[in-house]
Design a protein around this motif. Sequence first.
Motif, PDB file in Angstrom:
ATOM      1  N   ILE A 209       0.847  -1.202   0.000  1.00 28.27           N
ATOM      2  CA  ILE A 209       0.000   0.000   0.000  1.00 28.27           C
ATOM      3  C   ILE A 209       0.877   1.245   0.000  1.00 28.27           C
ATOM      4  CG2 ILE A 209      -1.652   1.362   1.350  1.00 28.27           C
ATOM      5  CD1 ILE A 209      -2.895  -1.268   2.306  1.00 28.27           C
ATOM      6  N   SER A 212       2.564   1.804  -3.471  1.00 29.56           N
ATOM      7  CA  SER A 212       1.558   2.291  -4.413  1.00 29.56           C
ATOM      8  C   SER A 212       1.182   3.738  -4.103  1.00 29.56           C
ATOM      9  CB  SER A 212       0.309   1.403  -4.350  1.00 29.56           C
ATOM     10  OG  SER A 212      -0.686   1.890  -5.218  1.00 29.56           O
ATOM     11  N   THR A 296      -1.054  -2.220  -5.835  1.00 30.21           N
ATOM     12  CA  THR A 296      -2.378  -2.237  -5.206  1.00 30.21           C
ATOM     13  C   THR A 296      -3.018  -3.611  -5.343  1.00 30.21           C
ATOM     14  OG1 THR A 296      -2.742   0.138  -5.492  1.00 30.21           O
ATOM     15  CG2 THR A 296      -4.699  -1.246  -5.306  1.00 30.21           C
ATOM     16  N   THR A 319      -7.908   0.674   0.161  1.00 29.03           N
ATOM     17  CA  THR A 319      -6.743   0.444  -0.690  1.00 29.03           C
ATOM     18  C   THR A 319      -7.040   0.849  -2.130  1.00 29.03           C
ATOM     19  OG1 THR A 319      -6.035  -1.373   0.738  1.00 29.03           O
ATOM     20  CG2 THR A 319      -5.106  -1.308  -1.474  1.00 29.03           C
ATOM     21  N   LYS A 320      -8.223   0.513  -2.621  1.00 29.20           N
ATOM     22  CA  LYS A 320      -8.618   0.900  -3.980  1.00 29.20           C
ATOM     23  C   LYS A 320      -8.834   2.414  -4.083  1.00 29.20           C
ATOM     24  CE  LYS A 320     -10.956  -3.525  -4.825  1.00 29.20           C
ATOM     25  NZ  LYS A 320     -12.285  -4.193  -4.968  1.00 29.20           N
ATOM     26  N   LEU A 323      -6.005   4.975  -4.922  1.00 29.16           N
ATOM     27  CA  LEU A 323      -5.579   5.164  -6.320  1.00 29.16           C
ATOM     28  C   LEU A 323      -6.519   6.085  -7.095  1.00 29.16           C
ATOM     29  CD1 LEU A 323      -4.279   1.755  -7.734  1.00 29.16           C
ATOM     30  CD2 LEU A 323      -2.996   3.819  -7.226  1.00 29.16           C
TER      31      LEU A 323
END
Length: 327
Positions: A209, A212, A296, A319-320, A323
């Motif tokens: 994480i 990313s 990710t 986490t998504k 981005l």
Amino acid sequence: MLDLWKHYPQIAKQLNDVRSLMHQLLSSNNQAIQALLNDCAQQQGKMLRPGLFLLFAQLGQPDKRQTEKLTKIATSLEILHQATLIHDDIIDDSPLRHGTITIQAKYGKDTAVYAGDLLFTIFFELLIETMNGTPYLKINSDTMRHLLHGELNQMAARFQQQQPISNYLANIKGKTAALFRLACMEGAYFGGLNQPKMVALAAQIGENIGISFQIYDDILDYSSSTVTLKKPVLEDVAQGVYTLPLLLAYQQHPAEFDQLLAKKQQISKSEIQLVSQLVKKYHGVKQAKQLALNYTHQAIQQINQLPSGKAAEELQQLTKKLLKRTF
């Protein structure tokens, strides 16, 4: 912070407790330092490190009697993060962070250095209070070493456009991902999910994480405006910090960048804009996004190995979401 955590009400409530504790702890008899600390307490941003810690702690279904201890550990993570930001802004001579004048720009470098040092002492006090008798005193010490080495290696690589991508990744594993890794490990351990296998998995998730997150942060420097990003865009190029989008584009057509980057500190604003255009032209941003997405995806696959439930689902969503942020 409210925008990021509004869909996670339990975590948002706990983060309010973290904020309250920070207000209590950030105190000094020196008026200049106290004014600075008040600003520091009010300027908290995404609160990602303590938020991730608290999400991982939920996976272990901690005893309610542990609430105060968990709040203090979460606070230690944010205080460490704030201390590193103050020192980063001093080194970078940065005027803005998240749309607000930086501590060092407002109060001067001397006061900022002392305030950063004071934050480190508060951080250590929280560790001693909450972690005596555990392996995490040493793990925190090791993490601080990784943070420092990441920053030192990035500084050593300034104005080096031919640095390998592996060096860039190694640097961000230190300067950014190490603290994400620590937050997730500590959450699993102190939340009660303290089997070695689960703690190791939490560490891997945090590192992915964090990598990313930093790659995407570097992408935003090329794809956002100062108004949206809330900091001066392309500041890294001016300071000789060549991040992933530039390094990837440079590998494709080095000759087109060399004449511009050879100017180092003398590069003009218009020339920096030309560098940005070349980065986009040669797909540096696109390739960097793909690499951020890969990390990710790795994190999400690892999250699927955690105990199922609300906390794991929220961790996937967060986490998504990282981005898709604009700053």
